[in-house]
Design an enzyme around this catalytic site. Structure first.
Site, short mmCIF file in Angstrom:
data_model
loop_
_atom_site.label_atom_id
_atom_site.label_comp_id
_atom_site.label_asym_id
_atom_site.label_seq_id
_atom_site.Cartn_x
_atom_site.Cartn_y
_atom_site.Cartn_z
N LYS A 75 -81.06 100.49 14.97
CA LYS A 75 -81.29 101.45 13.87
C LYS A 75 -82.77 101.46 13.53
CE LYS A 75 -81.40 101.60 9.45
NZ LYS A 75 -82.45 102.64 9.33
N CYS A 108 -97.48 93.54 9.24
CA CYS A 108 -97.00 92.31 8.59
C CYS A 108 -98.03 91.20 8.71
CB CYS A 108 -95.68 91.89 9.20
SG CYS A 108 -95.77 91.69 10.99
N GLU A 143 -97.73 91.68 -0.87
CA GLU A 143 -98.00 92.36 0.40
C GLU A 143 -98.18 93.85 0.08
OE1 GLU A 143 -94.78 93.18 3.16
OE2 GLU A 143 -96.03 92.48 4.79
#
Ligand code: NAD
Length: 476
Positions: free
Chosen positions: A174, A284, A378
């Site tokens: 997905k 990331c 983040e």
């Protein structure tokens, strides 16, 4: 407008049922459409993968035969590099030099590496004193649900599915709802490469109360590999626990780059720029915290700011563009929200800030306290917090002062310091005098809120298989 359907059991779905647009962040208008799958479509995809695993040829093939198909798929990916790269670029605004130029070759490498790794893997022989002999087998786990984020759609999609497939599992992938295109294109190519129907299925949709969540709750799924936000990782972990489904979670990060006074400053500037501004900081592994030892702070910062200001922003379809728009309007609002709060929190934007459209210019923030948003969260944009430090211990303390533990970078010409600080950093990967260099045999993942488990090489094998011990009594 292009349409990218689900691919379930080798069949691509048409535009029936709920449909959504994928918006090109450069033009800010829809360029493609995709079906929004839910419980039903996820269930059908899992059923197809289950059938292909329980009854189909894929898990029963030898490694060489599976490997050949994966290599053929890699070749097709390489031959469609421009098309695949452009699909990710239009879905999320990544400059084409990064999508077609980097992510597509890397996707092909993922497929080739894991095909070869599985084929060449050995198991263990464990001779026993008792007159028995033990050996290990690594058998495919079954049906793998792979849930991917939007920042490296094709590259991370293949990072998940390649080891799963190479070890004989079947997969439901997905992709993120904002980047549907390359996943469908990949599954089309897999069929063209000769992968049997049902082995690689793609289902589109959202996360909560949609296709994503349905996959995580399905008891017919044997492994869940997820890359995305830490909060989503926690939700997925909770859902998976109900069925005791093993999860591999690659989550957020807040990487620190530490530049010591003895570093090669040209090299440190070059990598620190790449570390935070590649893919507009939507990485990331981004080096979003930059610590520079005081004796070289002023000189380093002057060069770093100059390099940041020289970066080329613009149409991501142009080869010379280095920074494209952020991936969506929601994400642009989120990143700009952080920028708006910096002054009130005591920080100062030395260069950068919001740009036109969904752009954010390379942004350097100084003087912000360590408990402010720009140091703590983040942000996932081209925004770096910088501060000077005096001692090694202080730098390590600041670098480790985060709930994340994905990666860290350090720049020094002192070999002893390089090893000493690498050992002290709480991080899944430490780069010394470089960034983003990957050996696919190495463990990849993070500590704390950056994830659970590791993938890469044998670590991927251990996750995507059921290791088995066979013990024989020997005749004596
Ligand atoms: P996200 O968590 O919002 O979404 C990732 C995927 O999960 C999407 O496909 C989404 O539809 C799905 N999802 C969302 N909620 C779900 C739920 N409850 N159940 C099942 N599926 C669900 O992440 P994102 O915004 O697409 O990606 C950015 C994040 O990914 C950042 O935090 C980034 O650090 C992280 N990331 C980590 C790595 C790594 O290797 N550690 C690599 C790339 C990105």
């Amino acid at each position: 407008m292009e349409f990218f359907g689900h691919i379930i059991d080798g069949e691509e779905s048409g535009p029936a049922g709920p449909i959504a647009d994928s918006v090109d962040p450069w033009t800010r208008s829809a360029w493609a459409r995709f079906p929004v799958g839910g419980h039903e479509q996820a269930g059908r995809a899992v059923a197809a993968a289950r059938r292909a695993f329980d009854e189909g040829p894929w898990p029963r093939m030898g490694f060489a035969e599976r490997g050949e198909i994966l290599h053929r798929l890699a070749g097709l990916v390489e031959s469609r590099a421009a098309e695949l790269g452009m699909a990710d670029t239009r879905d999320m605004g990544k400059p084409v030099a990064q999508s077609a130029g980097n992510d597509v070759p890397r996707a092909a490498r993922n497929l080739r590496f894991f095909a070869d790794h599985a084929r060449m893997a050995t198991s263990q022989a464990l001779p026993m004193d008792s007159g028995h002999h033990c050996y290990t087998r690594f058998e495919p786990a079954g049906v793998v649900a792979a849930i991917a984020p939007w920042n490296f759609p094709l590259m991370l999609g293949t990072w998940k599915i390649a080891p799963a497939l190479a070890w004989g599992n079947t997969v439901v992938l997905k992709p993120a709802e904002s980047t549907p295109a390359s996943a469908t294109m990949l599954a089309r190519l897999a069929l063209e490469a000769g992968m049997p129907p049902g082995v690689l299925n793609v289902v589109h949709g959202y996360g909560p109360a949609s296709a994503g969540e349905a996959l995580t709750r399905d008891p017919r799924v044997d492994r869940i590999t997820f890359t995305g936000e830490s909060a989503t990782g926690k939700a997925i972990s909770t859902a998976a626990a109900a069925n005791l489904t093993p999860v591999s979670l690659e989550l957020g990060g807040k990487g620190a780059s530490i530049v010591f006074a003895d570093a090669d400053l040209d090299n440190a500037v070059r990598w620190s720029i790449k570390a935070i501004f590649t893919n507009a900081g939507q990485v990331c592994l981004a080096g979003s915290r930059l610590l520079v030892q005081r004796p070289v702070y002023d000189e380093f910062m002057a060069r770093f700011v100059e390099a940041a200001e020289a970066m080329v922003l613009g149409d991501p379809a142009r080869q010379d563009t280095e920074i494209g728009p952020l991936a969506s309007i929601e994400h642009h609002h989120k990143v700009c929200g952080y920028l708006d709060r910096i002054a009130a929190e005591g920080g100062k934007i030395r260069t950068g800030g919001a740009g036109d459209g969904w752009f954010v210019r390379p942004t350097v923030v100084q003087d912000a306290p360590f408990d402010s948003g720009v140091w703590r969260d983040e942000i996932f944009g081209p925004v770096v917090a910088v501060a000077p430090f005096d001692t090694e211990a202080e730098a390590v303390g600041i670098a480790n002062g985060t709930r994340y533990g994905l990666n860290g970078m350090l720049f020094t010409t002192d070999l002893n310091r390089a090893h000493r600080v690498s050992a002290k950093m709480r991080a899944g990967t430490v780069w010394v005098n470089c960034f983003f260099v990957r050996d696919l045999r190495a463990p990849f993942g993070g500590a704390g809120d950056s994830g659970v488990g590791r993938e890469g090489g044998d670590f991927s094998r251990d996750f995507f298989t059921e290791p088995k011990a066979v013990v024989l009594q020997l005749d004596h």
